[in-house]
Design a protein around this motif. Structure first.
Motif, mmCIF file in Angstrom:
data_model
loop_
_atom_site.group_PDB
_atom_site.id
_atom_site.type_symbol
_atom_site.label_atom_id
_atom_site.label_comp_id
_atom_site.label_asym_id
_atom_site.label_seq_id
_atom_site.Cartn_x
_atom_site.Cartn_y
_atom_site.Cartn_z
ATOM 1 N N VAL A 171 0.847 -1.188 0.000
ATOM 2 C CA VAL A 171 0.000 0.000 0.000
ATOM 3 C C VAL A 171 0.885 1.241 0.000
ATOM 4 N N GLU A 172 0.820 1.992 -1.110
ATOM 5 C CA GLU A 172 1.582 3.236 -1.217
ATOM 6 C C GLU A 172 0.777 4.407 -0.665
ATOM 7 N N SER A 173 1.490 5.398 -0.190
ATOM 8 C CA SER A 173 0.858 6.635 0.282
ATOM 9 C C SER A 173 1.866 7.769 0.178
ATOM 10 N N GLY A 174 1.359 9.000 0.325
ATOM 11 C CA GLY A 174 2.242 10.156 0.348
ATOM 12 C C GLY A 174 2.262 10.985 -0.916
ATOM 13 N N GLY A 175 1.565 10.529 -1.949
ATOM 14 C CA GLY A 175 1.517 11.310 -3.172
ATOM 15 C C GLY A 175 0.686 12.571 -2.997
ATOM 16 N N GLY A 176 0.715 13.423 -4.021
ATOM 17 C CA GLY A 176 -0.061 14.652 -3.965
ATOM 18 C C GLY A 176 0.387 15.631 -5.007
ATOM 19 N N LEU A 177 -0.087 16.876 -4.854
ATOM 20 C CA LEU A 177 0.242 17.959 -5.768
ATOM 21 C C LEU A 177 1.274 18.863 -5.102
ATOM 22 N N VAL A 178 2.343 19.146 -5.826
ATOM 23 C CA VAL A 178 3.409 19.969 -5.283
ATOM 24 C C VAL A 178 3.952 20.868 -6.390
ATOM 25 N N GLN A 179 4.462 22.022 -6.020
ATOM 26 C CA GLN A 179 5.071 22.912 -7.009
ATOM 27 C C GLN A 179 6.478 22.439 -7.362
ATOM 28 N N ALA A 180 6.915 22.793 -8.528
ATOM 29 C CA ALA A 180 8.277 22.469 -8.955
ATOM 30 C C ALA A 180 9.272 22.997 -7.919
ATOM 31 N N THR A 191 9.355 -9.610 -8.505
ATOM 32 C CA THR A 191 8.108 -10.382 -8.513
ATOM 33 C C THR A 191 6.997 -9.618 -9.206
ATOM 34 N N ASP A 192 5.837 -10.230 -9.265
ATOM 35 C CA ASP A 192 4.643 -9.588 -9.822
ATOM 36 C C ASP A 192 3.813 -8.896 -8.747
ATOM 37 N N TYR A 193 4.378 -8.696 -7.578
ATOM 38 C CA TYR A 193 3.657 -8.029 -6.499
ATOM 39 C C TYR A 193 3.920 -6.530 -6.559
ATOM 40 N N TRP A 194 2.845 -5.805 -6.874
ATOM 41 C CA TRP A 194 2.887 -4.355 -6.999
ATOM 42 C C TRP A 194 1.832 -3.743 -6.089
ATOM 43 N N GLY A 195 2.092 -2.504 -5.691
ATOM 44 C CA GLY A 195 1.064 -1.747 -5.009
ATOM 45 C C GLY A 195 0.083 -1.166 -6.003
ATOM 46 N N GLN A 196 -0.908 -0.440 -5.470
ATOM 47 C CA GLN A 196 -1.941 0.135 -6.324
ATOM 48 C C GLN A 196 -1.520 1.463 -6.931
ATOM 49 N N GLY A 197 -0.461 2.046 -6.428
ATOM 50 C CA GLY A 197 0.065 3.296 -6.957
ATOM 51 C C GLY A 197 -0.423 4.513 -6.200
ATOM 52 N N THR A 198 0.391 5.561 -6.241
ATOM 53 C CA THR A 198 0.015 6.848 -5.659
ATOM 54 C C THR A 198 0.396 7.952 -6.642
ATOM 55 N N GLN A 199 -0.517 8.884 -6.859
ATOM 56 C CA GLN A 199 -0.316 9.916 -7.871
ATOM 57 C C GLN A 199 0.574 11.034 -7.336
ATOM 58 N N VAL A 200 1.564 11.392 -8.124
ATOM 59 C CA VAL A 200 2.409 12.558 -7.835
ATOM 60 C C VAL A 200 2.259 13.531 -8.998
ATOM 61 N N THR A 201 1.870 14.748 -8.686
ATOM 62 C CA THR A 201 1.710 15.777 -9.706
ATOM 63 C C THR A 201 2.563 16.978 -9.326
ATOM 64 N N VAL A 202 3.437 17.378 -10.245
ATOM 65 C CA VAL A 202 4.324 18.514 -10.002
ATOM 66 C C VAL A 202 3.942 19.634 -10.962
ATOM 67 N N SER A 203 3.535 20.750 -10.421
ATOM 68 C CA SER A 203 3.119 21.878 -11.251
ATOM 69 C C SER A 203 4.301 22.819 -11.492
ATOM 70 N N SER A 204 4.285 23.440 -12.661
ATOM 71 C CA SER A 204 5.402 24.336 -13.026
ATOM 72 C C SER A 204 5.120 25.768 -12.582
#
Length: 114
Positions: free
Chosen positions: A5-14, A101-114
């Motif tokens: 389980v991934e966590s910590g992603g979000g929207l951040v400025q460059a 392996t083939d074991y992956w998390g579901q992913g967490t979105q990271v968005t970097v704005s310019s």
């Protein structure tokens, strides 16, 4: 049953920073190397960073070397990705993976704005 389980992603400025976490359960976490990968829209999933089972060895994609740092806590069954000096091209869904392996998390979105 293995779960990541991934966590910590979000929207951040460059130029900003984020710290991703990947919590593992269902396996003896400390036996395995761990990796972070990312996938941007319209692109293939790519390697970002990896860490050995002990944490004594790490590797990075050239695109993130010097800006990202991978670490782990075997006591907490968690692997981290500290991302500094973020760039718009770092925008992607970030995934953790157990070794090769083939074991992956579901992913967490990271968005970097310019």
């Amino acid at each position: 049953q293995v779960q990541l389980v991934e966590s910590g992603g979000g929207l951040v400025q460059a130029g900003g920073s984020l710290r991703l976490s990947c919590a593992a359960s269902g396996r003896t976490f400390s036996n395995y190397a761990m990796g972070w990968f990312r996938q941007a829209p319209g692109k293939e999933r790519e390697f970002v960073a990896a860490i050995s089972w002990s944490g004594g060895s790490t590797s990075y994609a050239d695109s993130v070397k010097g800006r990202f740092a991978i670490s782990r806590s075997n006591a907490k069954n968690t692997v981290y990705l500290q991302m500094n000096s973020l760039k718009p091209e770092d925008t992607a869904v970030y995934y953790c993976r157990i070794g090769s392996t083939d074991y992956w998390g579901q992913g967490t979105q990271v968005t970097v704005s310019s």
